[in-house]
Design an enzyme around this catalytic site. Structure first.
Site: not given
Length: 592
Positions: A434-436
């Site tokens: 997550y978050e890229g």
């Protein structure tokens, strides 16, 4: 079955001997005297050990429940959250104008590690709020700030970030959520968002959603995205809560880990929202949250490795199996503790050398954020922007690897739920996604950050390493064990960057095929730099007849291990990069 103790001594060493914070020119750092930071870290440790960590297994076993539109968090979470709020931890580094304590981000990052190690799923509730707070603080109007920030700082309201939709994740230009203008200046938000951490829960009175959406008639793709504040409950003019907004949780994800955190499907059915920042400039405002979130996820990665290592070490000291090949280490017992065996030592040293180096790297990153924000230092801002994908990608990849190594230390016991190590593995896995995803981090590093300021920022990093080596190479104790390996690793990094410059323009695949290796190569160089700085501080302490020589001798031994056994990986990563795109792209898609 697991336990956790905050690494206060190690953090104190980094603050005051490696980074020498109280003598820094960064405003606010003069408050970071040893007694003060120790008191803060010890209090955080008490909360972590006594309240949060005992709930880690509870949250994993119980998970969250969706009942009549309300998400029920695991047993004990609400009381723990109230203690977190009452202690002022939510607003530790927030603006005093809105009720925060105004402490430097560096101290907040250290406290964050403690809370994440204790209970990662729980800490995500306040972590997302902090990102939403920052976005409103940076881009909101005066009225928006006054309406939302005091409640978010005290913790009675929490915040989220809503990006992903069922049909798009990284490619946000494809989002379909609409924001239709209303006569009163508000917008009607309609659409669905997925994988929204803490999107609905029972621990706060209100939830402030920050939602990406497109205003009809705007530009195509990401240039047409705007950001909106969409509260769960409407806020009256006097600050009291009004009617329920048209935003609901449509379901909870069933996940591999972080069961104690509510990961929600959020439905917006004509919900009232308010534009934050400029129209069609939502990505700029969202990245205020996203960049902080990526740094925070980097901390999550190594923090899970840190608690896993603590428990693996305890097991290795207690578990009796076999005999030391050089002679019994425990002659009065039936066998020796497994920590005597070289392969177990290798495993533990891999864990220890990463965790302690990563802690220094993350605190350095936080210090750069403080310097950029409090001193208005553009070079520090550019450097932390360059390092953000490395902090996120490298620390989470290696942090997950560290939890697996810790699990391996326990052998068969590590594979059972009774001992708790497998939860650290499962919880750490999300940090790489997550978050890229980490693949996206590597593409950002090579595709965007290497060219930052015409390449001057990455050249500044190379100069920083060169200057450190030159200033310290007269100390022969540092030179052979630390500085020479660091110099060789830095040359590998520069050589890989040169390869991209020479070949990437002609064929972008040449650069992008090697981007993941470059991210790891960069990460190893950063940890090599951190271990060199740590070694310099420990040698100085030993020269000054420190009262704790064993601590510093252990630092030097651990640093030498990293430089000798881990840092040479830069040669492998460079060789992979310079093999070019052909090995990666040779196979037709149909032949996979």
């Amino acid at each position: 079955m697991t336990s956790y103790t905050a690494p206060v001594d190690d953090m104190q060493f980094l603050f005051h001997e490696v980074f020498e914070v109280s003598g820094s020119d960064i405003p606010g750092y003069e408050e970071l005297e040893p007694d003060f930071t120790k008191a803060v870290l010890e209090e955080a440790g008490k909360l972590a050990t006594g309240v949060l960590h005992p709930l880690n297994a509870v949250g994993d076993a119980q998970g969250c429940r969706l009942e009549n539109g309300v998400v029920r968090t695991p047993e004990g979470f609400r009381d723990a959250y109230r203690q977190m709020c009452d202690g002022g931890w939510i607003g530790l580094d927030c603006d005093p104008d809105y009720g925060g304590q105004g402490m430097p981000h560096m101290l907040n990052s250290a406290v964050g590690e403690i809370f994440v190690s204790a209970n990662m799923a729980f800490n995500m509730y306040q972590g997302l709020s902090h990102g939403a707070y920052n976005a409103i603080h940076t881009h909101g109007t005066a009225q928006q700030k006054q309406t939302y920030l005091p409640k978010m700082v005290e913790g009675s309201w929490t915040g989220t970030m809503n990006l992903t939709e069922p049909h798009c994740g990284t490619d946000l230009g494809l989002i379909r959520t609409k924001a239709e203008p209303q006569d009163d200046g508000s917008y009607r938000i309609s659409g669905q968002k997925i994988w929204i951490s803490a999107g609905e829960h029972d621990m706060a009175d209100n939830i402030v959603h920050l939602v990406l959406a497109k205003i009809p008639g705007g530009p195509e793709g990401v240039k047409g995205i705007s950001l909106f504040i969409v509260p769960k409950f409407m806020v009256n003019e006097d600050g009291s809560l009004g009617d329920r907004n048209a935003v609901t949780c449509g379901g909870l994800e069933s996940k591999m880990g972080i069961h104690g955190n509510a990961t929600c499907v959020m439905n917006y059915d004509g919900a009232t929202g308010y534009l934050i920042g400029e129209m069609h400039k939502g990505m700029r405002a969202m990245f205020t949250m996203m960049n902080e979130a990526r740094l925070g996820v980097g901390v999550q990665g190594y923090a899970q490795g840190a608690v896993a290592y603590q428990n693996a070490l305890g097991f290795a000291r207690d578990r009796l199996q076999g005999r030391d090949v050089t002679g019994p280490a425990n002659p009065n017992g039936p066998a020796d503790p497994i920590i005597v065996h070289p392969d177990v030592r290798r495993n533990l040293m891999d864990q220890k050398s990463f965790v302690e180096g990563a802690r220094a790297f993350a605190l350095w990153g936080a210090q750069l954020i403080d310097r950029s924000q409090r001193n208005g230092d553009a070079e520090a801002e550019a450097l932390v922007s360059l390092l953000t994908p490395v902090l996120k990608g490298f620390l989470t990849d290696k942090g997950f690897e560290t939890t697996v190594l810790a699990q391996q230390t326990l052998g068969g016991s590590g594979f059972t739920r009774e001992w708790g190590l497998e939860q650290f593995v499962r919880d750490a896995r999300i940090t790489m996604i997550y978050e890229g995803t980490n693949g996206i981090q590597s593409l950002d590093l090579v595709g965007r950050k290497l060219g930052l300021n015409g390449g001057r920022t990455v050249m500044g990093f190379f100069d920083l390493v060169k200057t450190f080596i030159k200033e310290n190479e007269s100390d022969l104790r540092l030179k052979s064990d630390f500085l020479d390996p660091l110099k060789a690793a830095s040359k590998d990094l520069q050589g890989a960057a040169t390869y991209f410059m020479q070949n990437g323009m002609k064929n972008p695949h040449e650069a992008l095929s090697g981007s993941y290796d470059f991210m790891h190569l960069f990460g190893h160089v950063c940890l090599g730099l951190m271990w060199s700085r740590i070694a310099r501080a420990s040698l100085a302490a030993l020269d000054a007849d420190t009262s704790n020589p064993d601590f510093h001798e252990a630092k030097l031994a651990t640093g030498r291990y990293y430089m000798a056994r881990q840092l040479p990986a830069t040669r492998m990563h460079r060789a992979r990069i310079e093999s070019g795109a052909e090995p990666v792209m040779a196979l037709d898609a149909a032949n996979f």
